[in-house]
Design a protein around this motif. Structure first.
Motif, PDB file in Angstrom:
ATOM      1  N   LYS A  23      -0.376   2.995  -9.247  1.00  0.00           N
ATOM      2  CA  LYS A  23      -0.813   1.620  -9.493  1.00  0.00           C
ATOM      3  C   LYS A  23       0.409   0.725  -9.388  1.00  0.00           C
ATOM      4  N   TYR A  24       0.260  -0.376  -8.674  1.00  0.00           N
ATOM      5  CA  TYR A  24       1.378  -1.307  -8.490  1.00  0.00           C
ATOM      6  C   TYR A  24       1.574  -2.086  -9.790  1.00  0.00           C
ATOM      7  N   TYR A  61       5.788   1.192  -8.792  1.00  0.00           N
ATOM      8  CA  TYR A  61       4.485   1.773  -9.072  1.00  0.00           C
ATOM      9  C   TYR A  61       4.496   2.608 -10.344  1.00  0.00           C
ATOM     10  N   GLY A  74       6.241   4.414   1.793  1.00  0.00           N
ATOM     11  CA  GLY A  74       6.559   3.042   1.432  1.00  0.00           C
ATOM     12  C   GLY A  74       7.912   2.917   0.762  1.00  0.00           C
ATOM     13  N   TYR A 128      -6.026   3.085 -11.646  1.00  0.00           N
ATOM     14  CA  TYR A 128      -5.223   3.443 -10.484  1.00  0.00           C
ATOM     15  C   TYR A 128      -5.900   3.057  -9.180  1.00  0.00           C
ATOM     16  N   ASN A 129      -5.089   2.607  -8.241  1.00  0.00           N
ATOM     17  CA  ASN A 129      -5.604   2.111  -6.974  1.00  0.00           C
ATOM     18  C   ASN A 129      -5.488   3.113  -5.834  1.00  0.00           C
ATOM     19  N   TYR A 130      -4.494   4.005  -5.947  1.00  0.00           N
ATOM     20  CA  TYR A 130      -4.206   4.911  -4.840  1.00  0.00           C
ATOM     21  C   TYR A 130      -4.221   6.352  -5.343  1.00  0.00           C
ATOM     22  N   GLN A 167       0.836  -1.176   0.000  1.00  0.00           N
ATOM     23  CA  GLN A 167       0.000   0.000   0.000  1.00  0.00           C
ATOM     24  C   GLN A 167       0.884   1.244   0.000  1.00  0.00           C
ATOM     25  N   VAL A 168       0.383   2.306  -0.595  1.00  0.00           N
ATOM     26  CA  VAL A 168       1.148   3.541  -0.675  1.00  0.00           C
ATOM     27  C   VAL A 168       0.224   4.712  -0.369  1.00  0.00           C
ATOM     28  N   GLN A 169       0.774   5.700   0.299  1.00  0.00           N
ATOM     29  CA  GLN A 169       0.043   6.944   0.554  1.00  0.00           C
ATOM     30  C   GLN A 169       0.701   8.063  -0.224  1.00  0.00           C
TER      31      GLN A 169
END
Length: 124
Positions: A99-100, A32, A26, A111-113, A1-3
């Protein structure tokens, strides 16, 4: 996970420049894909620029091509958006996204984050 935390927004006159930064938490930032999107008032979020994990591949929306440059510094876990020749129509909230994955992506749904956004206002 990334912020993700964006910074660098502000008020600038037309023709001016700003550099947005997006700092990621992270230790796997270099795994990413990163992107920048923007959202005009009352409109959907739209793609601005994307970069792959290494920085070797980039993509831009036609509206910013030749004026904006996306780059990244994996050692600093930061992605940048250099914005030159700004226009009043660039006024929006700018978001970075992650996105990883090793590639690059232009779709918002990929994109996830997401960061919290930073306001850019260009006066005429």
């Amino acid at each position: 996970q990334v912020q993700l935390v964006e910074s660098g927004g502000g008020l600038v006159q037309a023709g001016g420049s700003l550099r947005l930064s997006c700092a990621a938490s992270g230790r796997t930032f270099n795994r990413y894909a990163m992107g920048w999107f923007r959202q005009f008032s009352g409109k959907d979020r739209e793609f601005v620029a994307a970069i792959n994990w290494s920085g070797g591949n980039t993509a831009y929306a036609d509206s910013v091509k030749g004026r904006f440059t996306i780059s990244r510094d994996n050692a600093k876990s930061t992605v940048y958006l250099q914005m030159n020749s700004l226009k009043p129509e660039d006024t929006a909230v700018y978001y970075c996204a992650a996105k990883y994955d090793s590639s690059w992506y232009i779709s918002l749904d990929d994109y996830n984050y997401w960061g919290q956004g930073t306001q850019v206002t260009v006066s005429s």
